[in-house]
Design a protein around this motif. Sequence first.
Motif, short mmCIF file in Angstrom:
data_model
loop_
_atom_site.label_atom_id
_atom_site.label_comp_id
_atom_site.label_asym_id
_atom_site.label_seq_id
_atom_site.Cartn_x
_atom_site.Cartn_y
_atom_site.Cartn_z
N SER A 1 0.82 -1.21 0.00
CA SER A 1 0.00 0.00 0.00
C SER A 1 0.86 1.26 0.00
O SER A 1 0.46 2.28 -0.57
CB SER A 1 -0.94 0.00 1.21
N ARG A 2 2.04 1.20 0.60
CA ARG A 2 2.93 2.35 0.61
C ARG A 2 3.60 2.57 -0.75
O ARG A 2 4.03 3.69 -1.07
CB ARG A 2 4.02 2.18 1.68
N LEU A 3 3.68 1.50 -1.55
CA LEU A 3 4.32 1.60 -2.87
C LEU A 3 3.30 1.63 -4.00
O LEU A 3 3.67 1.53 -5.17
CB LEU A 3 5.27 0.41 -3.05
N ILE A 4 2.03 1.80 -3.66
CA ILE A 4 0.95 1.67 -4.64
C ILE A 4 0.95 2.79 -5.67
O ILE A 4 0.38 2.66 -6.76
CB ILE A 4 -0.41 1.62 -3.90
N LEU A 5 1.60 3.91 -5.36
CA LEU A 5 1.56 5.07 -6.27
C LEU A 5 2.62 5.03 -7.37
O LEU A 5 2.69 5.95 -8.18
CB LEU A 5 1.73 6.36 -5.46
N VAL A 6 3.44 3.99 -7.38
CA VAL A 6 4.54 3.91 -8.35
C VAL A 6 4.07 4.09 -9.79
O VAL A 6 4.64 4.92 -10.53
CB VAL A 6 5.32 2.59 -8.19
N LEU B 1 10.08 4.22 -5.95
CA LEU B 1 9.66 3.60 -4.70
C LEU B 1 9.81 4.58 -3.54
O LEU B 1 8.94 4.65 -2.67
CB LEU B 1 10.48 2.34 -4.44
N ARG B 2 10.90 5.32 -3.54
CA ARG B 2 11.13 6.28 -2.45
C ARG B 2 10.05 7.36 -2.45
O ARG B 2 9.53 7.74 -1.38
CB ARG B 2 12.51 6.90 -2.60
N LEU C 1 5.12 9.92 -0.22
CA LEU C 1 3.78 10.47 -0.41
C LEU C 1 2.73 9.79 0.45
O LEU C 1 1.75 10.42 0.85
CB LEU C 1 3.38 10.37 -1.89
N THR C 2 2.92 8.51 0.71
CA THR C 2 1.92 7.76 1.47
C THR C 2 2.20 7.74 2.97
O THR C 2 1.50 7.06 3.72
CB THR C 2 1.84 6.30 0.97
N ARG C 3 3.22 8.49 3.40
CA ARG C 3 3.57 8.51 4.83
C ARG C 3 2.37 8.97 5.66
O ARG C 3 1.73 9.98 5.37
CB ARG C 3 4.74 9.44 5.08
N GLY C 4 2.06 8.20 6.69
CA GLY C 4 0.93 8.52 7.56
C GLY C 4 -0.40 8.02 7.05
O GLY C 4 -1.43 8.16 7.74
N ASN C 5 -0.43 7.45 5.85
CA ASN C 5 -1.69 6.97 5.27
C ASN C 5 -1.61 5.52 4.81
O ASN C 5 -2.51 5.05 4.10
CB ASN C 5 -2.08 7.85 4.07
N GLY C 6 -0.55 4.81 5.21
CA GLY C 6 -0.37 3.44 4.75
C GLY C 6 -1.54 2.54 5.11
O GLY C 6 -2.09 1.84 4.25
N LEU D 1 -5.97 8.52 -5.43
CA LEU D 1 -5.16 8.64 -4.22
C LEU D 1 -3.90 9.48 -4.48
O LEU D 1 -3.50 10.30 -3.65
CB LEU D 1 -4.76 7.25 -3.73
N TYR D 2 -3.30 9.27 -5.64
CA TYR D 2 -2.12 10.05 -6.03
C TYR D 2 -2.46 11.53 -6.09
O TYR D 2 -1.71 12.39 -5.59
CB TYR D 2 -1.60 9.56 -7.37
#
Length: 250
Positions: free
Chosen positions: A138-143, A159-160, A165-170, A234-235
Amino acid sequence: MKLNYMQSWNRAMALLLANKEAVIAIAGVFVFLPTLLFAQFVTPPVLTGDEDGNAVLAVYSAYFNDNAIAILASNLVMSFGSLAIYFALAPSRHSTVAEDLTAALKLFLVYLLAQLLSGLVALPGFLLFVIPGFYITSRLILVPALIADEGERNVVDLLRNSWSLTRGNGFAILLFLLMIGIVGIITIGVLETVTGVITGLATGGAGWPFIENLVASFTGTAFQLVLIAVIVSLYIALTGKNSDVSNVFS
């Protein structure tokens, strides 16, 4: 920022509606058609339910060995189609179908490498307790959205950036995708079951595989489009790009 599920869902549906011509054209050729052809011409593995672990492994090994080319080809085509749809929905792009396909082709290798690396990063989590694997995913879903919208070619940076971007929303993203996934799987299962019953009754129990495969391919494609649109939504929410749903139609 805290994700708003309803806003994210509405934005995803708005994205699909605003770009329906491009999405339907790309998905029809590169997602739906390969799915239908694969279902129609590749026989799935058959299990009786009495097999032990070794027997199940043998059945699936034979299946993959016999159909390796078809499996690889269909997955590559569908992956390319998915990436092209990300390009069609990316907030910074206002291009034609041909331009989306060309852009996807140029970055397809980057996309494959990024997906492979994402899978490798998440694998330890799946092997340990499963849930950490889903969280990492879920943290890497925006790739793919980052590839389509920003044209980033550095796999590690992709990936980074997704992780940042997903920090706090994983867990919020994980819960949202799980809800969509569960509802989607149940809906697809019900539709396929109803189709099987109807074709079975109409043919005296023999069924009509083409119609059943047609429905399964259509529902599977629709579900994939929804997931892609949700990820792009989400992005947009997490980057602040074109965050107003009404702007999607401008």
